[in-house]
Design an enzyme around this catalytic site. Structure first.
Site, PDB file in Angstrom:
ATOM      1  N   LYS A 187       0.817  -1.212   0.000  1.00 32.40           N
ATOM      2  CA  LYS A 187       0.000   0.000   0.000  1.00 32.40           C
ATOM      3  C   LYS A 187       0.862   1.277   0.000  1.00 32.40           C
ATOM      4  O   LYS A 187       2.047   1.246   0.296  1.00 32.40           O
ATOM      5  CB  LYS A 187      -0.923   0.005   1.228  1.00 32.40           C
ATOM      6  CG  LYS A 187      -1.904  -1.163   1.239  1.00 32.40           C
ATOM      7  CD  LYS A 187      -2.847  -1.100   0.053  1.00 32.40           C
ATOM      8  CE  LYS A 187      -3.950  -2.135   0.105  1.00 32.40           C
ATOM      9  NZ  LYS A 187      -3.498  -3.524  -0.022  1.00 32.40           N
TER      10      LYS A 187
HETATM   11  N1  T4K Z   1      -9.670  -4.328   1.056  1.00 29.61           N
HETATM   12  C1  T4K Z   1      -9.076  -4.116  -0.126  1.00 29.61           C
HETATM   13  C2  T4K Z   1      -9.812  -3.340  -1.171  1.00 29.61           C
HETATM   14  C3  T4K Z   1      -7.763  -4.584  -0.362  1.00 29.61           C
HETATM   15  O1  T4K Z   1      -7.181  -4.378  -1.554  1.00 29.61           O
HETATM   16  C4  T4K Z   1      -7.099  -5.287   0.660  1.00 29.61           C
HETATM   17  C5  T4K Z   1      -5.762  -5.800   0.452  1.00 29.61           C
HETATM   18  C6  T4K Z   1      -7.756  -5.467   1.899  1.00 29.61           C
HETATM   19  C7  T4K Z   1      -9.055  -4.968   2.054  1.00 29.61           C
HETATM   20  C8  T4K Z   1      -7.124  -6.179   3.051  1.00 29.61           C
HETATM   21  O2  T4K Z   1      -6.061  -5.444   3.633  1.00 29.61           O
HETATM   22  P1  T4K Z   1      -4.858  -6.272   4.378  1.00 29.61           P
HETATM   23  O3  T4K Z   1      -5.492  -7.254   5.283  1.00 29.61           O
HETATM   24  O4  T4K Z   1      -4.008  -6.914   3.305  1.00 29.61           O
HETATM   25  O5  T4K Z   1      -4.144  -5.173   5.122  1.00 29.61           O
HETATM   26  C9  T4K Z   1      -1.981  -7.887  -2.206  1.00 29.61           C
HETATM   27  C10 T4K Z   1      -1.983  -7.623  -0.726  1.00 29.61           C
HETATM   28  O6  T4K Z   1      -1.575  -8.758   0.044  1.00 29.61           O
HETATM   29  C11 T4K Z   1      -3.262  -7.109  -0.190  1.00 29.61           C
HETATM   30  O7  T4K Z   1      -2.936  -6.382   0.990  1.00 29.61           O
HETATM   31  C12 T4K Z   1      -3.942  -6.154  -1.151  1.00 29.61           C
HETATM   32  N2  T4K Z   1      -5.237  -5.739  -0.707  1.00 29.61           N
HETATM   33  C13 T4K Z   1      -4.076  -6.778  -2.524  1.00 29.61           C
HETATM   34  C14 T4K Z   1      -4.718  -5.848  -3.521  1.00 29.61           C
HETATM   35  O8  T4K Z   1      -2.772  -7.071  -2.994  1.00 29.61           O
HETATM   36  P2  T4K Z   1      -1.281  -9.966  -3.585  1.00 29.61           P
HETATM   37  O9  T4K Z   1      -1.597 -11.404  -3.403  1.00 29.61           O
HETATM   38  O10 T4K Z   1      -1.463  -9.369  -4.912  1.00 29.61           O
HETATM   39  O11 T4K Z   1       0.189  -9.624  -3.039  1.00 29.61           O
HETATM   40  P3  T4K Z   1       1.607 -10.092  -3.546  1.00 29.61           P
HETATM   41  O12 T4K Z   1       2.296 -10.735  -2.390  1.00 29.61           O
HETATM   42  O13 T4K Z   1       1.481 -10.886  -4.795  1.00 29.61           O
HETATM   43  O14 T4K Z   1       2.347  -8.716  -3.816  1.00 29.61           O
HETATM   44  C15 T4K Z   1       2.255  -8.004  -5.038  1.00 29.61           C
HETATM   45  C16 T4K Z   1       3.656  -7.532  -5.420  1.00 29.61           C
HETATM   46  O15 T4K Z   1       4.151  -6.629  -4.454  1.00 29.61           O
HETATM   47  C17 T4K Z   1       4.681  -8.648  -5.490  1.00 29.61           C
HETATM   48  O16 T4K Z   1       4.700  -9.164  -6.794  1.00 29.61           O
HETATM   49  C18 T4K Z   1       5.983  -7.954  -5.130  1.00 29.61           C
HETATM   50  C19 T4K Z   1       5.560  -6.795  -4.259  1.00 29.61           C
HETATM   51  N3  T4K Z   1       5.826  -7.047  -2.824  1.00 29.61           N
HETATM   52  C20 T4K Z   1       4.880  -7.659  -2.059  1.00 29.61           C
HETATM   53  C21 T4K Z   1       5.115  -7.876  -0.720  1.00 29.61           C
HETATM   54  C22 T4K Z   1       4.071  -8.573   0.149  1.00 29.61           C
HETATM   55  C23 T4K Z   1       7.032  -6.649  -2.287  1.00 29.61           C
HETATM   56  O17 T4K Z   1       7.905  -6.121  -3.007  1.00 29.61           O
HETATM   57  N4  T4K Z   1       7.258  -6.845  -0.959  1.00 29.61           N
HETATM   58  C24 T4K Z   1       6.351  -7.449  -0.142  1.00 29.61           C
HETATM   59  O18 T4K Z   1       6.590  -7.610   1.063  1.00 29.61           O
HETATM   60  O19 T4K Z   1      -2.192  -9.227  -2.508  1.00 29.61           O
END
Ligand code: T4K
Length: 371
Positions: A187
């Site tokens: 975020k």
């Molecule tokens: N409501 C809405 C509308 C939301 O979009 C979200 C979360 C929530 C509620 C819930 O909030 P939280 O409980 O998460 O606080 C991601 C996130 O995990 C998620 O927080 C987010 N929305 C959603 C839109 O996206 P993924 O599965 O796409 O994440 P991930 O791990 O594939 O990360 C995307 C890219 O970010 C990676 O390819 C590389 C980069 N990255 C990611 C992480 C975790 C980094 O460089 N470092 C990191 O530590 O879900």
């Protein structure tokens, strides 16, 4: 074009300089106050309320538990109207509270819940509306509030993407009965994991504070079956540091947004959704819509970029209503959600984050433009 040497992801978290964390760590180590509303937690609540221009803010361990707790705070039951075009946590928070989600279609320009379609979905069991400011862009807050007032419904905004967004000169987070934020690593403002509930008054914040601490109102009184959703001192310390850099980080996002918009609006078949007027945006995401006129399908473009070590994301495909735990609901039928379905099939979120270099962005643009 050669594949990029380093992968370019949809986002990358901004981190403050490591040496600036040391004094905070020292204080935590000395005080031994690790969690349960310590000094950094309290300081961050005050500073964030100030920065965001809201009355009260309660910090939580993540955005999902903020949603679950917000619903419990307002004692929401029965049916809640929500959007299928969001991250799955939005609807999951309803199921965690034993509430039935009722999906309503989105509006084709803002990609947010369409107020004109809400009334038809209201039943005697409806108690609230749970809209999402998708990509951080404002929902039609005025018309949603009008409907809520007529039918006596609560409004909880999933503002997970809307950190710092202003609408008509004030914080977008002031709308509705409650708004929630996410401070996840992906975020605009991150505390590694984290979240918050924006509350209109001290009494509501007090209830959130009890609920995020198992329901304890004091040492011997438990007011409800609350959960453990407290932000810890390490997360809060990171948040305090992030606040020092947030304006610069958003400014860099704005530059990237402008560059994409200028270059990609010339590409036939690519649409860059516009911002609602009167909005000061945080540039959390840069979605494009891949239209029929573009030489590749959305998935074709997605694959092409991946072959070049660039990893955009199809936020939000599939629709929430297509996941197994939702697709049996009457409101999940395809004919009820034609706009959301069309958008989910053509949306692609491009890399945007403060440390994205101009060269990396150029590579993304050149590949999309077919150069
Ligand atoms: N409501 C809405 C509308 C939301 O979009 C979200 C979360 C929530 C509620 C819930 O909030 P939280 O409980 O998460 O606080 C991601 C996130 O995990 C998620 O927080 C987010 N929305 C959603 C839109 O996206 P993924 O599965 O796409 O994440 P991930 O791990 O594939 O990360 C995307 C890219 O970010 C990676 O390819 C590389 C980069 N990255 C990611 C992480 C975790 C980094 O460089 N470092 C990191 O530590 O879900």
């Amino acid at each position: 074009m050669n594949p990029s040497e380093k992968p370019i992801y949809v986002t990358q978290p901004f981190l403050p300089p490591l040496d600036e964390l040391q004094p905070y760590l020292k204080q935590i180590w000395e005080s031994k106050q690790l969690t349960n509303g310590g000094p950094f937690h309290q300081e961050l609540e005050r500073k964030l309320a100030d920065y965001l221009g809201v009355e009260h803010i309660a910090l939580l361990s993540n955005g999902t538990l903020a949603l679950v707790t917000a619903l419990q705070t307002l004692r929401i039951t029965g049916e809640v109207i929500t959007t299928p075009f969001s991250f799955v946590a939005t609807s999951h928070s309803l199921l965690w509270n034993g509430i039935r989600p009722v999906f309503v279609d989105i509006e084709p320009v803002t990609l947010n819940l369409d107020p004109e379609k809400i009334e038809a979905a209201i039943t005697p069991h409806t108690t609230a509306i749970l809209p999402v400011h998708v990509y951080g862009k404002p929902s039609d807050v005025d018309n949603i509030q009008k409907i809520a007032d007529i039918y006596g419904l609560k409004v909880i905004y999933d503002a997970a993407h809307s950190f710092g967004v202003k609408y008509k000169d004030e914080s977008l987070l002031k709308h509705g009965d409650l708004s929630i934020l996410s401070f996840h690593a992906t975020k605009v403002f991150n505390t590694f994991e984290g979240g918050a509930i924006v509350c209109p008054d001290a009494k509501t914040k007090r209830r959130v504070d009890d609920l995020k601490n198992f329901g304890f109102a004091n040492e011997v009184t438990v007011v409800a079956p609350g959960i453990n959703a407290k932000m810890n001192e390490l997360q809060a310390a990171i948040g305090l540091l992030q606040l020092k850099y947030i304006d610069k980080a958003i400014e860099r996002r704005r530059e990237i947004d402008t560059q994409y918009r200028e270059q990609l609006s010339r590409v036939t078949g690519i649409t860059c959704p516009s911002l609602p007027p009167d909005t000061v945006y945080n540039h959390a995401y840069f979605p494009i819509l891949v239209e029929k006129e573009y030489p590749l399908s959305r998935d074709g473009l997605y694959d092409k970029l991946r072959q070049h070590n660039i990893f955009p994301r199809r936020y939000f495909y599939p629709l929430i209503s297509d996941f197994p735990m939702y697709r049996g609901l009457p409101s999940a039928v395809q004919s009820n959600l034609p706009v959301a379905r069309k958008v989910a099939d053509k949306v692609l979120c491009l890399p945007i984050y403060p440390l994205l270099t101009s060269e990396a962005q150029e590579q993304v643009i050149d590949l999309i433009a077919g150069n």
